[in-house]
Enzyme design. Structure first.
Site, mmCIF file in Angstrom:
data_model
loop_
_atom_site.group_PDB
_atom_site.id
_atom_site.type_symbol
_atom_site.label_atom_id
_atom_site.label_comp_id
_atom_site.label_asym_id
_atom_site.label_seq_id
_atom_site.Cartn_x
_atom_site.Cartn_y
_atom_site.Cartn_z
ATOM 1 N N ARG A 1 0.826 -1.195 0.000
ATOM 2 C CA ARG A 1 0.000 0.000 0.000
ATOM 3 C C ARG A 1 0.870 1.258 0.000
ATOM 4 O O ARG A 1 2.030 1.215 0.383
ATOM 5 C CB ARG A 1 -0.912 0.030 1.224
ATOM 6 C CG ARG A 1 -1.936 -1.069 1.299
ATOM 7 C CD ARG A 1 -2.816 -0.902 2.533
ATOM 8 N NE ARG A 1 -2.025 -0.804 3.753
ATOM 9 C CZ ARG A 1 -1.758 0.324 4.403
ATOM 10 N NH1 ARG A 1 -2.223 1.477 3.949
ATOM 11 N NH2 ARG A 1 -1.028 0.324 5.507
ATOM 12 N N LYS B 1 -8.077 -2.929 1.436
ATOM 13 C CA LYS B 1 -8.007 -1.912 2.475
ATOM 14 C C LYS B 1 -8.870 -0.700 2.161
ATOM 15 O O LYS B 1 -9.314 0.002 3.076
ATOM 16 C CB LYS B 1 -6.556 -1.504 2.699
ATOM 17 C CG LYS B 1 -5.707 -2.612 3.324
ATOM 18 C CD LYS B 1 -6.296 -3.126 4.644
ATOM 19 C CE LYS B 1 -5.384 -4.145 5.303
ATOM 20 N NZ LYS B 1 -5.970 -4.680 6.566
ATOM 21 N N HIS C 1 -10.088 -4.152 13.681
ATOM 22 C CA HIS C 1 -9.019 -4.808 12.926
ATOM 23 C C HIS C 1 -8.558 -5.976 13.779
ATOM 24 O O HIS C 1 -7.672 -5.834 14.621
ATOM 25 C CB HIS C 1 -7.882 -3.816 12.666
ATOM 26 C CG HIS C 1 -6.760 -4.395 11.856
ATOM 27 N ND1 HIS C 1 -5.471 -3.930 11.918
ATOM 28 C CD2 HIS C 1 -6.746 -5.401 10.961
ATOM 29 C CE1 HIS C 1 -4.703 -4.622 11.106
ATOM 30 N NE2 HIS C 1 -5.452 -5.523 10.516
ATOM 31 N N SER D 1 0.727 -6.090 12.515
ATOM 32 C CA SER D 1 1.540 -7.122 11.882
ATOM 33 C C SER D 1 2.724 -7.488 12.774
ATOM 34 O O SER D 1 3.389 -6.618 13.337
ATOM 35 C CB SER D 1 2.052 -6.616 10.532
ATOM 36 O OG SER D 1 2.895 -7.557 9.926
ATOM 37 N N LYS E 1 -1.327 -12.128 15.687
ATOM 38 C CA LYS E 1 -2.788 -12.142 15.566
ATOM 39 C C LYS E 1 -3.291 -13.387 14.833
ATOM 40 O O LYS E 1 -4.183 -14.094 15.314
ATOM 41 C CB LYS E 1 -3.236 -10.872 14.827
ATOM 42 C CG LYS E 1 -4.729 -10.764 14.573
ATOM 43 C CD LYS E 1 -5.117 -9.344 14.216
ATOM 44 C CE LYS E 1 -4.420 -8.830 12.979
ATOM 45 N NZ LYS E 1 -4.984 -9.381 11.731
ATOM 46 N N THR E 2 -2.715 -13.658 13.668
ATOM 47 C CA THR E 2 -3.147 -14.818 12.890
ATOM 48 C C THR E 2 -2.718 -16.117 13.557
ATOM 49 O O THR E 2 -3.496 -17.077 13.651
ATOM 50 C CB THR E 2 -2.577 -14.735 11.461
ATOM 51 O OG1 THR E 2 -3.064 -13.548 10.832
ATOM 52 C CG2 THR E 2 -2.994 -15.949 10.646
ATOM 53 N N ASP F 1 -9.092 -11.010 9.970
ATOM 54 C CA ASP F 1 -8.564 -9.644 9.826
ATOM 55 C C ASP F 1 -9.553 -8.526 10.111
ATOM 56 O O ASP F 1 -9.174 -7.521 10.678
ATOM 57 C CB ASP F 1 -8.007 -9.469 8.409
ATOM 58 C CG ASP F 1 -7.082 -8.273 8.290
ATOM 59 O OD1 ASP F 1 -6.292 -8.029 9.224
ATOM 60 O OD2 ASP F 1 -7.136 -7.578 7.272
ATOM 61 N N ARG G 1 2.132 -12.381 -0.743
ATOM 62 C CA ARG G 1 0.808 -12.611 -0.170
ATOM 63 C C ARG G 1 0.067 -13.705 -0.931
ATOM 64 O O ARG G 1 0.407 -14.046 -2.062
ATOM 65 C CB ARG G 1 -0.032 -11.336 -0.240
ATOM 66 C CG ARG G 1 0.486 -10.174 0.585
ATOM 67 C CD ARG G 1 -0.125 -10.179 1.958
ATOM 68 N NE ARG G 1 0.272 -9.030 2.761
ATOM 69 C CZ ARG G 1 -0.327 -8.703 3.895
ATOM 70 N NH1 ARG G 1 -1.340 -9.419 4.350
ATOM 71 N NH2 ARG G 1 0.092 -7.675 4.592
#
Length: 556
Positions: free
Chosen positions: A57, A211, A230, A248, A252-253, A267, A338
């Site tokens: 991004r 996003k 988020h 990141s 989290k994942t 997410d 990704r």
């Protein structure tokens, strides 16, 4: 004069080229392979590579249209809320329509964002690239049976995408961002909340699409009483829902992927009066440093064998050799490789992507100062404060001699995508925590026994034990001790965790160094809070700022 929506409808109606309306996955895959830069892997997944300047991004090229209707609702003091006048938006929209009118093929997908039919936002995505269409098909949801039940009605949000187009720099000189070499940016992402139109022009990185729509939902949802988060979310066997908020690199994942709990989403979620709902239909997972042994679910979702026309997992910017082999550790192209894939490719998920009100909320931070406890219970006021601050540490790198952490505050753990004023999010969180008596824990997955470069990263197995204890209620009745520096409640005991690990000062061989590191982090908190939030939040929240809490509260 035609409205923007009428111009878009006219473009579709008067085209001489082919329009694929609601194309199937197999059509998108076939077109991607035969007409665009996509290669079939042996597994059947597709892989593509973007230009070097579009592997992530670009917040500096992401703009919000400033109109009288929405202007008072947006926090323009945020570095991520970059205003643009309606006339500029009209210029870009015109250039987008002209660019799409001359394409041989257009792909039009009718989807929604939001698994709860009451809050499903209809999206009409129009693009010239079947790869972008496949990404939308992976990530966005199918419309519910009756869109009339949605609070957002049946008027679609138009998403126009030309991923490889370029704007005329002379036409936009002095309007769009000036690049380091003095030239004008030729790409842009623009959101018009009032006209319900979003534009992605020149960004082939698929995350720009995701996003943009994330930001749109985060703007719309608070107006209907829904808190956007988020976060990842999962559900236990007793239908107990947990949410994991974090930036990141905080886990989290990893922590929300649990063989004993069903994944709701990884997410983006909304918390309504009915419970938690996923925004998405899929996952957009990082592949850099992926270890198939530690994350088998992600690996199998992306690389499971299937016929390519049925597969549809889309891999971006992964190092793939002519032999067909790939290397997750090779970052010569980018560290932001990704893959997008539907949630159904994972082994254990909630098919409806819905959950009850969270019983437990986990706020994740990777503290490179090594002074935050590995787990702490937060009061509702503390939860609002840490949610608002969104603290974690970003490491300068792993080069020899680099030992200083970089403090990172990303409010609500997703600052670039939260355009409204802070109170719009914190007030909703406080209300929902009180109403549903949600337990909140701060979990530090960062360093212990010293700062980054001296201490050690918290053992993931210990972190899992602490998280499991929090989710199962094993920390509800234990004794707690108060941390005098940060005002946090630290459990004295936790199943499966050595007691000396729970209080960070116990793990430091040099106690004076611990206090010095804690002092430096407190100074960072006070400086950031004073600069960004003093006078903008209630006293009870301001008073939770570590170090000088009373003094900070007095400025509000």
């Amino acid at each position: 004069m035609l409205t923007a929506n009428e111009r878009i409808d006219g473009m579709l109606a008067n085209r001489t080229g082919k329009v694929f309306r609601r194309p199937s996955r197999s059509v998108l895959i076939d077109n991607a392979v035969n007409h665009w830069n996509a290669v079939r892997l042996e597994s059947g997944a597709l892989v593509t590579w973007t230009p070097r300047d579009s592997t992530g991004r670009s917040p500096s090229d992401t703009l919000i249209v400033r109109r009288p209707e929405s202007e008072p609702k947006i926090d323009w003091s945020s570095p991520y809320a970059i205003p643009v006048e309606p006339e500029v938006f009209d210029m870009v929209l015109n250039d987008m329509i002209v660019s799409l009118e001359h394409r041989d093929r257009l792909y039009v997908l009718d989807k929604v964002i939001g698994a709860d039919p009451e809050y499903a936002l209809p999206v009409c995505a129009i693009m010239d690239n079947p790869l972008g269409g496949l990404f939308v098909d992976n990530m966005f949801r199918e419309p519910p049976a009756d869109m009339r039940n949605s609070r957002f009605g049946d008027t679609p949000f138009f998403l126009l995408v030309n991923q490889y187009g370029k704007l005329d720099p002379e036409r936009y000189e002095g309007i769009l961002r000036r690049l380091p070499d003095g030239s004008t940016s030729r790409k842009v992402v623009i959101m018009d909340f009032d006209r319900r139109i979003g534009i992605v022009f020149g960004f082939s990185y698929m995350g720009a699409i995701k996003k943009l729509m994330f930001s749109v939902m985060n703007y719309y949802l608070p107006e209907v009483g829904v808190l956007p988060l988020h976060c990842s979310a999962n559900e236990g066997t007793r239908r107990d829902t947990a949410v994991f908020l974090g930036m990141s690199g905080t886990g989290k994942t990893t922590l929300s992927t649990d063989p004993h709990r069903a994944l709701i989403g990884d997410d983006e979620h909304g918390w309504s009066d009915r419970g938690i709902f996923n925004f998405e239909n899929g996952c957009y997972a990082k592949l850099y440093k992926l270890d198939p042994r530690k994350e088998p679910d992600v690996y199998n979702a992306v690389f499971h064998p299937d016929h390519y026309l049925s597969h549809g997992a889309l891999v971006e910017n992964l190092m793939v050799y002519p032999t067909g082999d790939y290397d997750f550790d090779d970052d010569r192209f980018t560290q932001n490789s990704r893959a997008s894939y539907p949630l159904r490719y994972l082994s254990r998920t909630r098919d409806d992507a819905l959950g009850d009100h969270p019983r437990t909320m986990i706020l994740l931070t990777a503290d490179a100062y090594g002074v935050l406890p590995p787990i702490a219970r937060l009061s509702p006021d503390q939860a609002m404060f840490w949610f608002m601050m969104g603290y974690t540490s970003k490491l300068a790198g792993t080069e020899t001699g680099v030992v200083e952490p970089q403090v990172m505050f990303s409010r609500f753990f997703g600052a670039p995508f939260m355009p409204r004023h802070p109170a719009d999010y914190t007030d909703l969180l406080g209300k929902k925590l009180a109403e549903h008596r949600t337990r909140v824990f701060l979990v530090n997955t960062g360093w212990t026994g010293g700062v980054y470069g001296q201490g050690e990263r918290m053992d993931i197995n210990l972190t899992r034990a602490m998280v499991n204890a929090a989710l199962e209620g094993a920390l509800d009745e234990v004794k707690y001790q108060s941390d005098p520096v940060f005002g946090l409640s630290i459990p004295v005991t936790c199943p499966g965790v050595p007691p000396q690990v729970l209080n960070p000062i116990n793990t430091w061989p040099d106690k004076d160094s611990y206090h010095e590191s804690a002092r430096r982090l407190v100074e960072e908190f006070v400086a950031h809070f004073t600069r960004k939030f003093a006078g903008k939040v209630p006293d009870n929240v301001a008073a939770q700022c570590p170090g000088g809490r009373a003094e900070i509260a007095g400025t509000v």
